[in-house]
Design a protein around this motif. Structure first.
Motif, PDB file in Angstrom:
ATOM      1  N   THR A 460     -16.987   7.978  -3.789  1.00  0.00           N
ATOM      2  CA  THR A 460     -15.648   8.101  -4.691  1.00  0.00           C
ATOM      3  C   THR A 460     -15.069   7.299  -3.799  1.00  0.00           C
ATOM      4  OG1 THR A 460     -16.582   9.024  -6.807  1.00  0.00           O
ATOM      5  CG2 THR A 460     -14.380   7.982  -6.210  1.00  0.00           C
ATOM      6  N   VAL A 461     -14.177   6.115  -4.178  1.00  0.00           N
ATOM      7  CA  VAL A 461     -13.450   5.124  -3.295  1.00  0.00           C
ATOM      8  C   VAL A 461     -12.040   4.207  -3.910  1.00  0.00           C
ATOM      9  CG1 VAL A 461     -15.277   3.805  -2.074  1.00  0.00           C
ATOM     10  CG2 VAL A 461     -13.980   2.882  -4.116  1.00  0.00           C
ATOM     11  N   LEU A 462     -12.011   4.809  -5.750  1.00  0.00           N
ATOM     12  CA  LEU A 462     -10.881   4.772  -6.139  1.00  0.00           C
ATOM     13  C   LEU A 462     -10.893   5.496  -7.459  1.00  0.00           C
ATOM     14  CD1 LEU A 462      -8.302   3.187  -5.594  1.00  0.00           C
ATOM     15  CD2 LEU A 462      -9.322   0.999  -7.219  1.00  0.00           C
ATOM     16  N   MET A 463      -9.322   5.824  -7.953  1.00  0.00           N
ATOM     17  CA  MET A 463      -9.337   6.316  -9.060  1.00  0.00           C
ATOM     18  C   MET A 463      -7.817   6.285 -10.263  1.00  0.00           C
ATOM     19  SD  MET A 463      -8.985  11.092  -9.419  1.00  0.00           S
ATOM     20  CE  MET A 463      -6.784  11.267  -8.582  1.00  0.00           C
ATOM     21  N   LYS A 464      -8.173   5.506 -10.944  1.00  0.00           N
ATOM     22  CA  LYS A 464      -7.041   5.045 -12.150  1.00  0.00           C
ATOM     23  C   LYS A 464      -7.347   5.622 -13.120  1.00  0.00           C
ATOM     24  CE  LYS A 464      -6.459   0.397  -9.645  1.00  0.00           C
ATOM     25  NZ  LYS A 464      -6.016  -1.433  -9.975  1.00  0.00           N
ATOM     26  N   ALA A 465      -5.668   5.768 -13.873  1.00  0.00           N
ATOM     27  CA  ALA A 465      -5.999   6.265 -14.984  1.00  0.00           C
ATOM     28  C   ALA A 465      -5.510   4.893 -15.921  1.00  0.00           C
ATOM     29  CB  ALA A 465      -4.314   6.923 -14.898  1.00  0.00           C
ATOM     30  N   ILE A 466      -5.832   5.047 -17.267  1.00  0.00           N
ATOM     31  CA  ILE A 466      -5.686   4.003 -18.084  1.00  0.00           C
ATOM     32  C   ILE A 466      -5.072   4.612 -19.019  1.00  0.00           C
ATOM     33  CG2 ILE A 466      -6.796   2.771 -20.134  1.00  0.00           C
ATOM     34  CD1 ILE A 466      -8.381   2.224 -17.430  1.00  0.00           C
TER      35      ILE A 466
END
Length: 467
Positions: A460-466
């Protein structure tokens, strides 16, 4: 005389010489060419249930119970409109057909199609161990009117009248990048929902295919999947007072109140004009083509339980409930067989709230609010801490190139996800095992830990919240 009894000069090989050759091939060659070993790949069904995913974890309620305030509205209508404006502002990912130019001149499609054809000639059709070659594609090539590409055209507009395939080439024939991936048709871009607006740019020579731009992607679509209309009709359609938003994983539409005359099956997130509710069923409007191929709307009927009149409230509870409605539904690359891949699954879930996610995982992870990034050298324990600390269950996307997942919470300091996933690998010195999941599943992020690429957590390289 059998052909292996003679050499190419016509001289006979005696038995002793043959034995020497066989000995050399069996014992000498492997020792001096070990760096060129062919890696064996074998495929197995994944376990029906993972040891770290007990029965109760396969319920949305289990994860909802871990949230302090699951009914808090994350974004209201105005907030979602603002989010969509930011997403559609990145025109590379999403197009608003209401405002598509009525005159169009572009050469990018021509260059792309020619490059695609060259690449696809190296692919396989499953009937042979050899690539198909350009001769196999000659019929498709001859059907493309290259002369119209790059020239100014008067754009026509249309709407899909069925759940429709969007293809890289004007052909239904599948092509695979390898013999081991015959469940992934590389010609398939995506499936378009019933009622998807389109800008129509070019036609094939046989007039059975059109090159179109949809809201989520562009490519070739079959003529019998669309009905032509004016751009103003699309604008009016988008202004319909109430929309029926489909909230079941899949739902059937009928032409009659008795719900016996089947029309089409649609996926979660599809939106169609709502008219009225009668007891257990609802009347909607469905797009169809008249005898001239023009768009018109007729009555359709669906189970009341399959729809919401208007979008659902965007809460963690609702996000998890919608995601888990898809649990165990089959995986399908680009919508193959009417199923969904990792990005289509998420797009359908968030569409229930009116959120317009891009079609592919690369576009999806560029939306929303940044929560954390991960360096390739970062230890998994630090990754776990970040995800649990910053991740918001039900609305957080986790991404590595080629795959995207929805974070649902943690158990015993281990992050868990729900995702539409093809499978994972276990790698050994000279062979690999690929375990096929092929469905929407709840897993920990440890799957794939025995592969050379590492676990899903490690990749995993990235984590974002919608939000």
């Amino acid at each position: 005389m059998r052909k292996y009894d003679t050499c190419h000069h016509g001289c006979k090989l005696n038995k002793l010489f043959i034995l020497i050759i066989l000995f050399f091939a069996a014992f000498i060659l492997p020792s001096c060419s070990s760096s060129k070993k062919v890696r064996m790949v074998t495929f197995y069904p994944a376990p029906l249930s993972f040891d770290d995913v007990p029965r109760e974890m396969k319920s949305a309620g289990y994860w909802i119970s871990k949230i302090d305030n699951p009914d808090l509205v994350i974004l209201d209508k105005k907030g979602i409109e603002a989010l969509n404006a930011r997403i559609t502002g990145k025109s590379f990912f999403l197009k608003d057909i209401r405002y598509f130019p009525q005159k169009y001149a572009g050469s990018a499609q021509l260059a792309k199609i020619k490059k695609d054809i060259e690449n696809y000639s190296k692919y396989y059709d499953g009937s042979s161990e050899q690539p198909v070659g350009l001769e196999y594609l000659s019929g498709i090539i001859d059907n493309i009117d290259y002369s119209v590409f790059g020239t100014p055209v008067d754009v026509k507009f249309a709407m899909t009248v069925k759940y429709a395939q969007l293809r890289a080439l004007p052909s239904d024939k599948p092509l695979y990048s390898s013999l081991e991936t015959s469940d992934i048709d590389r010609i398939q871009f995506t499936l378009l929902d019933l009622g998807s607006p389109l800008a129509v740019l070019y036609a094939s020579k046989d007039y059975k295919w059109f090159y179109v731009v949809s809201e989520v992607a562009e490519g070739w679509i079959r003529r019998d999947s669309i009905a032509f209309c004016g751009q103003n009709q699309i604008k009016e359609y988008k202004k319909w007072k109430n929309m029926a938003v489909f909230i079941s994983a899949s739902a059937d539409i009928y032409k009659d109140k008795e719900m016996k005359d089947f029309f089409e099956s649609v996926k979660m997130g599809t939106q169609l004009p709502f008219y009225k509710i009668y007891g257990d069923y609802a009347e909607i409007r469905i797009p169809v083509a008249d005898k001239y191929g023009k768009l018109e709307f007729k009555k359709g009927f669906v189970a009341k339980s399959d729809i919401s009149v208007g979008f659902l409230k965007y809460t963690q509870r609702n996000a998890l409930i919608q995601a888990f409605k898809n649990l165990d539904h089959p995986y399908g690359w680009g919508g193959m067989n009417g199923d969904q891949d990792c990005s289509a699954f998420l797009k359908q879930v968030f569409a229930c709230f009116g959120i317009m996610l891009p079609r592919n995982s690369t576009g999806q992870i560029q939306t929303g609010v940044f929560l954390a990034g991960f360096e390739s050298s970062e230890f998994e324990v630090l990754r776990t801490v970040k995800i649990i600390k910053y991740g918001i269950p039900g609305i957080t996307l986790l991404y590595f190139p080629g795959h995207i997942m929805l974070y649902i919470g943690n158990e015993n300091n281990k992050p868990y996800i729900i995702h539409s996933v093809r499978g994972y690998a276990e790698d050994y010195d000279d062979y690999s095992k690929v375990f096929i999941i092929n469905k929407v599943a709840v897993t920990s992020m440890n799957i794939g830990e025995a592969s050379k690429k590492g676990s899903f957590l490690k990749r995993t390289v990235l984590m974002k919240a919608i939000q």
